[in-house]
Motif scaffolding. Structure first.
Motif, short mmCIF file in Angstrom:
data_model
loop_
_atom_site.label_atom_id
_atom_site.label_comp_id
_atom_site.label_asym_id
_atom_site.label_seq_id
_atom_site.Cartn_x
_atom_site.Cartn_y
_atom_site.Cartn_z
N GLY A 234 0.79 -1.22 0.00
CA GLY A 234 0.00 0.00 0.00
C GLY A 234 0.82 1.27 0.00
O GLY A 234 0.33 2.33 0.40
N ILE A 235 2.06 1.19 -0.46
CA ILE A 235 2.94 2.36 -0.47
C ILE A 235 3.15 2.84 -1.91
O ILE A 235 2.78 2.17 -2.87
CB ILE A 235 4.29 2.05 0.21
N ARG A 236 3.76 4.01 -2.04
CA ARG A 236 3.99 4.61 -3.37
C ARG A 236 5.23 4.00 -4.00
O ARG A 236 6.34 4.14 -3.48
CB ARG A 236 4.12 6.13 -3.23
N VAL A 237 5.03 3.34 -5.14
CA VAL A 237 6.10 2.59 -5.79
C VAL A 237 6.28 3.05 -7.24
O VAL A 237 5.29 3.26 -7.96
CB VAL A 237 5.81 1.07 -5.76
N GLY A 238 7.52 3.19 -7.67
CA GLY A 238 7.82 3.52 -9.05
C GLY A 238 8.89 2.61 -9.61
O GLY A 238 9.74 2.10 -8.87
N VAL A 239 8.85 2.38 -10.90
CA VAL A 239 9.87 1.59 -11.60
C VAL A 239 10.41 2.43 -12.75
O VAL A 239 9.65 2.83 -13.64
CB VAL A 239 9.32 0.26 -12.14
N ALA A 240 11.70 2.71 -12.72
CA ALA A 240 12.37 3.39 -13.83
C ALA A 240 13.20 2.34 -14.57
O ALA A 240 14.16 1.80 -14.01
CB ALA A 240 13.26 4.51 -13.31
N ALA A 241 12.81 2.03 -15.79
CA ALA A 241 13.44 0.93 -16.52
C ALA A 241 13.88 1.39 -17.89
O ALA A 241 13.15 2.09 -18.60
CB ALA A 241 12.48 -0.25 -16.65
N GLU A 242 15.10 0.98 -18.26
CA GLU A 242 15.56 1.26 -19.61
C GLU A 242 14.72 0.49 -20.63
O GLU A 242 14.42 1.00 -21.71
CB GLU A 242 17.04 0.86 -19.73
N ARG A 243 14.31 -0.73 -20.26
CA ARG A 243 13.46 -1.55 -21.12
C ARG A 243 12.75 -2.55 -20.22
O ARG A 243 13.37 -3.45 -19.69
CB ARG A 243 14.31 -2.27 -22.17
N PHE A 244 11.46 -2.36 -20.00
CA PHE A 244 10.76 -3.25 -19.08
C PHE A 244 10.82 -4.69 -19.61
O PHE A 244 10.60 -4.95 -20.78
CB PHE A 244 9.30 -2.82 -18.89
#
Length: 521
Positions: A234-244
């Motif tokens: 339930g927390i704020r999550v981000g994914v920074a990906a060069e290529r998922f």
């Protein structure tokens, strides 16, 4: 041409057409032309919203255009779009017929805003699992922007073009007659290359985001598992990906992921992204990290600076940057990349049909590549640095049973030679006798393992002598609040299932850190 199961599936998809479409064909009497006519007639028989016009007069025969009713311009397929490209054909039919694509609205808006004259030609092979992403991206662009024209060319049906343009790797994309790019590209990447202001806008957009509780850098199995486990808290999550999806996207067959009997890399990668999005994670694709700046005080924010100039901040960070193919680093490798030097036998192998090739590497990936190629090419030369092949015995025995394979162990590759345009041979030294050898051939496949994507971390994080991020049993790095997981770490055995488990572990450790660390003022 299509079995009953495929026909039934295709009929279901065609039932989703909202508007009538037409197939404008330029046919001939070749075997491919006869098969194309049969395919098109089958499609027409499955939907009253599809019509066939065989009066086309395109220079490429056989070919056909998928166009809206009353129009002649659309996506052109030269050669048969079967194998991995059958899905691309189905999507072209659906999108042309008004069925909405599953892409973000801002991507569609960016496509529609492109201004210029864009004539794309993309060469593919039906066995290439990297090609559909590029084919579908360029098809989407042609359907939603009349200034974009796309021709999809099956290399096997147009061998003379392939030879004249010296195409030795797919997918290969030409824009207005000049090489635009090769290898897997997403629609976002293609649009970004055409829209010169996109990078600055994206950087500003990233920097404006509020801080994450958990920011994951990398979107492979480790990053995806971390995102799911963190988001479920339930927390704020981000994914920074060069290529998922990461390196998984380049994997052909996956048969050892528990509970999944058999799948392939692109499907597995798409499933990873689908599950991550299900939990509302902010996925920032095409983002390459340049630097991690630790928090200045306990509970403070960690900053991740991106190559485009943007910056993200978070209370905790999980590094899951994965690994990439290791280069052999000899003269000729870079000069002849995609001109005979290749890294994916599944994608590029068919382009070397009847030719002579070499595989550098005697591990499982190298021997699997050699076995695969032996069924297509005239001859395979395997070059292994060690005194014996390192692959599993069952693979080695299979390789040795093939009569068009030559194996050299204790062999050090010293040069990949060429004529200035394409590869014409490989040079290696016998490590016992010191004798130099040159083998004349047309293709070299490099299969010598992986190197972690950690160069940008070396000034801040403790790395092993192999460049891996040093982690403890819970995924902690030497920087407080920063965790790491997957193939970029010192955890042994670089396997998808292990990376996923380590990603889950890192997320749990990050959450534990969050609940035990007061937030800085």
């Amino acid at each position: 041409m299509l079995d009953d199961t495929l026909k039934s599936q295709l009929q279901t998809y065609l039932g989703m057409l909202r508007n009538p479409i037409r197939l404008v064909a330029t046919l001939d009497d070749s075997e491919t032309g006869v098969e194309m006519r049969s395919l098109l007639e089958t499609i027409v028989s499955l939907s009253d919203k599809v019509s066939l016009d065989t009066s086309g007069s395109d220079a490429r025969k056989p070919s056909f255009v998928v166009a809206r009713e009353g129009e002649t311009q659309g996506v052109r397929f030269a050669g048969l779009p079967l194998g991995h490209e059958f899905t691309s054909l189905v999507l072209a039919l659906l999108w042309t017929g008004g069925h909405p694509p599953k892409v973000e609205q801002d991507v569609l808006d960016a496509i529609k805003a492109l201004d210029g004259d864009f004539n794309f030609e993309v060469y593919m092979s039906m066995s290439c699992h990297n090609c559909p992403d590029v084919v579908q991206a360029l098809s989407l662009m042609a359907i939603f922007n009349p200034k974009v024209k796309t021709v999809v060319i099956e290399g096997g049906a147009f061998q003379q073009e392939v030879t004249e343009r010296e195409i030795m790797a797919v997918p290969m994309v030409f824009l207005n007659g000049k090489v635009f790019g090769s290898g897997r590209m997403s629609v976002e990447e293609i649009v970004a290359k055409l829209d010169t202001g996109a990078a600055d806008r994206e950087a500003a957009k990233l920097s404006a985001k509020k801080a994450f509780d958990v920011l994951i850098v990398g979107g492979g199995p480790a990053g995806a598992a971390a995102a799911v486990y963190a988001a479920r808290k339930g927390i704020r999550v981000g994914v920074a990906a060069e290529r998922f999806g990461g390196q998984v996207n380049d994997t052909m067959a996956i048969e050892n992921y528990i509970s999944v009997l058999e799948t392939d890399g692109p499907k597995f990668g798409a499933a990873l992204e689908q599950q991550v999005r299900h939990y509302g994670v902010d996925i920032m694709n095409l983002q390459k990290a340049a630097k991690v700046v630790p928090a200045t005080e306990p509970g403070g924010l960690i900053q991740v600076q991106m190559e485009n100039g943007g910056a993200l901040s978070a209370r905790t960070v999980i590094l899951s940057t994965g690994a990439r193919w290791r280069n052999v680093n000899v003269p000729g490798e870079q000069e002849y990349k995609n001109k005979g030097v290749a890294y994916c036998p599944h994608c590029d192998g068919p382009l070397f049909k009847g030719k002579r090739t070499a595989v550098i590497g005697g591990g499982n990936s190298g021997i699997e590549a050699a076995i695969d190629l032996a069924g297509i090419v005239a001859h395979v030369t395997v070059i292994e640095f060690a005194d014996q092949l390192k692959a599993d015995a069952v693979l080695v025995n299979k390789l040795k049973s093939l009569n068009n394979v030559t194996i050299h162990t204790n062999a050090q590759t010293t040069e990949i030679t060429g004529d200035g345009s394409v590869v014409n041979g490989i040079r290696f030294k016998d490590r016992v006798s010191g004798e130099e050898h040159h083998v004349a051939l047309e293709g070299v496949f490099v299969q010598i393992g992986l190197i972690p994507n950690t160069e940008f971390l070396k000034d801040t994080f403790e790395l092993s002598k192999f460049g891996e991020i040093v982690v403890d049993a819970k995924g902690h790095t030497n920087v407080p609040g920063v965790f790491a997981a997957g193939d970029c770490t010192t955890v042994p055995y670089k396997q998808i299932v292990i990376a996923a488990g380590e990603g889950a572990k890192a997320a749990l450790s990050a959450f534990d850190h969050l609940i035990r660390t007061p937030v800085a003022a």
